[in-house]
Design a protein around this motif. Structure first.
Motif, mmCIF file in Angstrom:
data_model
loop_
_atom_site.group_PDB
_atom_site.id
_atom_site.type_symbol
_atom_site.label_atom_id
_atom_site.label_comp_id
_atom_site.label_asym_id
_atom_site.label_seq_id
_atom_site.Cartn_x
_atom_site.Cartn_y
_atom_site.Cartn_z
ATOM 1 N N ASN A 1 0.826 -1.210 0.000
ATOM 2 C CA ASN A 1 0.000 0.000 0.000
ATOM 3 C C ASN A 1 0.860 1.260 0.000
ATOM 4 O O ASN A 1 0.467 2.281 -0.572
ATOM 5 C CB ASN A 1 -0.913 0.011 1.235
ATOM 6 N N ASN A 2 2.016 1.163 0.618
ATOM 7 C CA ASN A 2 2.855 2.343 0.827
ATOM 8 C C ASN A 2 4.285 2.095 0.384
ATOM 9 O O ASN A 2 4.677 0.962 0.077
ATOM 10 C CB ASN A 2 2.836 2.736 2.315
ATOM 11 N N ASP A 3 5.064 3.183 0.344
ATOM 12 C CA ASP A 3 6.505 3.126 0.067
ATOM 13 C C ASP A 3 6.819 2.569 -1.311
ATOM 14 O O ASP A 3 7.833 1.877 -1.503
ATOM 15 C CB ASP A 3 7.231 2.296 1.146
ATOM 16 N N LEU A 4 5.963 2.855 -2.289
ATOM 17 C CA LEU A 4 6.234 2.522 -3.682
ATOM 18 C C LEU A 4 6.536 3.811 -4.440
ATOM 19 O O LEU A 4 6.107 4.897 -4.038
ATOM 20 C CB LEU A 4 5.036 1.823 -4.324
ATOM 21 N N PRO A 5 7.274 3.726 -5.565
ATOM 22 C CA PRO A 5 7.545 4.925 -6.358
ATOM 23 C C PRO A 5 6.251 5.620 -6.774
ATOM 24 O O PRO A 5 5.239 4.964 -7.057
ATOM 25 C CB PRO A 5 8.305 4.382 -7.572
ATOM 26 N N LEU A 6 6.294 6.960 -6.828
ATOM 27 C CA LEU A 6 5.110 7.741 -7.169
ATOM 28 C C LEU A 6 4.515 7.314 -8.506
ATOM 29 O O LEU A 6 3.289 7.203 -8.645
ATOM 30 C CB LEU A 6 5.469 9.224 -7.193
ATOM 31 N N ASP A 7 5.364 7.060 -9.497
ATOM 32 C CA ASP A 7 4.848 6.686 -10.821
ATOM 33 C C ASP A 7 4.137 5.335 -10.804
ATOM 34 O O ASP A 7 3.196 5.129 -11.576
ATOM 35 C CB ASP A 7 5.984 6.675 -11.856
ATOM 36 N N ILE A 8 4.559 4.429 -9.958
ATOM 37 C CA ILE A 8 3.867 3.136 -9.845
ATOM 38 C C ILE A 8 2.510 3.328 -9.191
ATOM 39 O O ILE A 8 1.497 2.756 -9.622
ATOM 40 C CB ILE A 8 4.725 2.133 -9.058
ATOM 41 N N GLN A 9 2.446 4.150 -8.154
ATOM 42 C CA GLN A 9 1.167 4.408 -7.489
ATOM 43 C C GLN A 9 0.185 5.081 -8.448
ATOM 44 O O GLN A 9 -1.005 4.727 -8.489
ATOM 45 C CB GLN A 9 1.382 5.288 -6.249
ATOM 46 N N MET B 1 1.842 -3.562 15.889
ATOM 47 C CA MET B 1 2.107 -4.693 15.009
ATOM 48 C C MET B 1 3.559 -4.683 14.543
ATOM 49 O O MET B 1 4.132 -3.626 14.263
ATOM 50 C CB MET B 1 1.170 -4.662 13.800
ATOM 51 N N LYS B 2 4.142 -5.870 14.430
ATOM 52 C CA LYS B 2 5.537 -6.000 14.011
ATOM 53 C C LYS B 2 5.642 -6.911 12.789
ATOM 54 O O LYS B 2 4.763 -7.717 12.520
ATOM 55 C CB LYS B 2 6.400 -6.570 15.151
ATOM 56 N N GLY B 3 6.759 -6.785 12.076
ATOM 57 C CA GLY B 3 7.027 -7.655 10.944
ATOM 58 C C GLY B 3 6.022 -7.469 9.818
ATOM 59 O O GLY B 3 5.374 -6.433 9.678
ATOM 60 N N ARG B 4 5.847 -8.518 9.014
ATOM 61 C CA ARG B 4 4.937 -8.445 7.873
ATOM 62 C C ARG B 4 3.479 -8.377 8.299
ATOM 63 O O ARG B 4 2.615 -7.942 7.540
ATOM 64 C CB ARG B 4 5.146 -9.643 6.932
ATOM 65 N N ALA B 5 3.178 -8.782 9.536
ATOM 66 C CA ALA B 5 1.798 -8.736 10.026
ATOM 67 C C ALA B 5 1.256 -7.314 10.043
ATOM 68 O O ALA B 5 0.049 -7.098 9.910
ATOM 69 C CB ALA B 5 1.721 -9.348 11.420
ATOM 70 N N ARG B 6 2.170 -6.334 10.163
ATOM 71 C CA ARG B 6 1.711 -4.943 10.223
ATOM 72 C C ARG B 6 1.087 -4.510 8.894
ATOM 73 O O ARG B 6 0.228 -3.623 8.862
ATOM 74 C CB ARG B 6 2.879 -4.018 10.585
ATOM 75 N N LEU B 7 1.516 -5.136 7.783
ATOM 76 C CA LEU B 7 1.014 -4.745 6.464
ATOM 77 C C LEU B 7 -0.488 -4.993 6.336
ATOM 78 O O LEU B 7 -1.190 -4.268 5.639
ATOM 79 C CB LEU B 7 1.769 -5.499 5.366
ATOM 80 N N ARG B 8 -0.956 -6.030 7.015
ATOM 81 C CA ARG B 8 -2.386 -6.366 6.952
ATOM 82 C C ARG B 8 -3.248 -5.307 7.631
ATOM 83 O O ARG B 8 -4.434 -5.193 7.337
ATOM 84 C CB ARG B 8 -2.611 -7.738 7.609
ATOM 85 N N THR B 9 -2.646 -4.537 8.544
ATOM 86 C CA THR B 9 -3.423 -3.541 9.292
ATOM 87 C C THR B 9 -3.400 -2.160 8.638
ATOM 88 O O THR B 9 -4.035 -1.241 9.146
ATOM 89 C CB THR B 9 -2.893 -3.423 10.734
ATOM 90 N N GLU B 10 -2.677 -2.002 7.539
ATOM 91 C CA GLU B 10 -2.645 -0.715 6.847
ATOM 92 C C GLU B 10 -3.962 -0.453 6.125
ATOM 93 O O GLU B 10 -4.654 -1.391 5.715
ATOM 94 C CB GLU B 10 -1.519 -0.688 5.810
#
Length: 495
Positions: free
Chosen positions: A211-219, A466-475
């Motif tokens: 969801n986040n931290d991708l290049p602007l052009d990709i988003q 949340m820690k690790g990859r589990a945090r991505l699910r809560t975004e």
């Protein structure tokens, strides 16, 4: 000494006193019976129409407060590539995709795959749609989407072909389940597969990009893919616009209510509040027999207290009245068959009688073409929801998130997202007699939702605990709120 002409009054006899008391008692008894009868008549009338009084819940709110979009502060959609972005060239590597899930899960997944194909320098083959999910919809890509428009709109971004070239039909393919919420570096590493394979097959398409931290052009490419390229097919677009026109002709403004109270949703979430024991057991058996639903044992009470259950028709009715919407409000139900049918829906229509479905807006002949095509009927609901004056989802599923995201993209149209966890406490107070419907309840619910009406805000990140990859699910999903990458301030509001 006794004055002449004066006679002492004779005291009333006990018999006369008794008679007078009886007459007085009889008079008051008749008065009591008369007013008691009038009270019961009034009570019966109120029971027959308990919620139709336009002013019974709260003082009438101004129309602008009920229907107008929140302030957008000059924000606008922005999907134009940056100056560093280079046009697509022809690549001899191909990516085939099997989309999974319902309509909106597939839509966002396809948008992700467009971006992944760009990152991996692949030619994208028109994705195959899910025909094996709960709905068993046989629709193809071109049945739901405008295929030519999709290819042409993205021609500067990704090369897209309708089919794999004939000479590659039987070559070995790399079959991949790409990881969920992956970064661009993950897919750059995956380009190593091109050394051994000319074709990569992607088995699942949903949530394949972070969801986040991708290049602007990709988003921004994801936004162009979802909001510009993935236009519905001409028959769906035409019919959807016609249904919106019919809604407008009925009442001008309307609420689109995504009432997720279908059998499959209640079974999947394990939510049985307000259901009979027989209904709860039916949902449990359905969950047990649905193989791809991994969680089988669910505590319904805990689900509801945690805010993980769809609101019931009755709860939605109380909620909308408390927000100030009058009973005459036109409400379109964007949903499948409501579990419990008209009996359970009566808990909503008793408060809002002006409720319509596709079936009441269109003729049987018009709907015939959409029979047994759940994704196509979902596309109609999606169109009507995006174009509504107010959108209210009773549950935060894939459609609710996608509709909210597009409404934000189109100018932050009013979207009221119920605080289900907070509302459970309020509804339980009503149930226990600690609260009643009226101005006090309205104040509580309106205050609770003051900042839940679709106003501009940045996308929420992961939960801090949340820690690790589990945090991505809560975004918060990128497609639920594409701000700030695809929503920008206009030049006159800068500085």
């Amino acid at each position: 000494m006794v004055q002449r002409g004066y006679h002492r009054p004779r005291p009333p006899s006990p018999h006369a006193i008794k008679l007078n008391l009886i007459l007085i008692f009889a008079f008051f008894f008749l008065v009591f019976i008369f007013y008691t009868r009038q009270w019961h008549l009034l009570d019966d009338q109120q029971k027959q129409q308990p919620f139709f009084d336009e002013h019974s819940q709260t003082d009438r709110m101004p129309d602008a407060e009920l229907w107008d979009a929140p302030l957008s502060y000059g924000l606008r959609s922005c999907v134009k590539p940056t100056s560093r972005y280079k046009a697509a060239t022809g690549w001899d590597h191909y990516m085939t995709v099997r989309s999974n899930g319902g309509l909106n899960q597939m839509r966002t997944g396809i948008a992700d795959m467009v971006a992944v194909a760009r990152i991996m320098n692949a030619t994208l083959v028109i994705p195959q749609l899910d025909k094996r999910s709960f709905w068993h919809d046989s629709s193809t890509f071109s049945d739901i989407f405008d295929e030519l428009h999709f290819i042409e709109t993205l021609q500067e971004d990704v090369k897209i072909v309708k089919e794999l070239p004939q000479e590659l039909a039987n070559v070995p393919r790399a079959r991949k389940h790409f990881t969920s919420w992956a970064s661009t570096s993950y897919y750059e590493d995956m380009t190593q597969l091109w050394k051994e394979y000319q074709v990569i097959h992607v088995a699942k398409s949903d949530s394949r990009l972070a969801n986040n931290d991708l290049p602007l052009d990709i988003q921004r490419l994801r936004c162009r893919a979802l909001y510009h390229a993935l236009r519905f097919s001409p028959p769906i677009e035409s019919f959807g616009k016609k249904l919106v026109e019919r809604l407008r002709a009925r009442g001008g403004k309307y609420i689109a209510l995504h009432l997720r109270y279908e059998k499959d949703m209640l079974s999947f979430t394990g939510c049985s509040y307000g259901l009979t024991d027989e209904e709860s057991e039916e949902l449990r058996i359905m969950r047990e027999n649905t193989n791809h639903w991994k969680v089988k044992k669910i505590n319904s009470t805990e689900q509801r207290l945690g805010g993980f259950c769809p609101l019931t028709p009755k709860e939605i009715g109380i909620f909308l009245r408390a927000l100030g919407y009058p009973p005459s409000s036109l409400i379109y139900i964007a949903a499948g068959e409501i579990y419990g049918g008209s009996t359970r829906l009566l808990e909503l229509t008793s408060r809002f009688p002006n409720i319509v479905f596709k079936e009441t807006l269109a003729t049987q002949e018009e709907l015939k073409a959409f029979t047994n095509h759940a994704s196509q009927t979902a596309a109609l609901d999606y169109m009507i929801s995006v174009k509504s004056d107010v959108f209210v989802p009773s549950y935060s599923g894939n459609m609710a998130r996608a509709v909210e995201g597009q409404r934000r993209f189109l100018g932050h149209r009013k979207t009221i997202t119920p605080d289900r966890k907070g509302l459970v406490e309020v509804f339980d107070m009503l149930e226990n007699g600690q609260q009643t419907e009226g101005s006090s309840l309205s104040h509580i619910i309106q205050t609770m939702h003051e900042n839940r009406k679709g106003a501009p805000r940045r996308r929420r990140g992961p939960l801090p605990e949340m820690k690790g990859r589990a945090r991505l699910r809560t975004e918060e999903s990128f497609y639920e709120n594409p701000y700030p990458e695809c929503i920008c301030a206009s030049k006159k509001h800068l500085g």
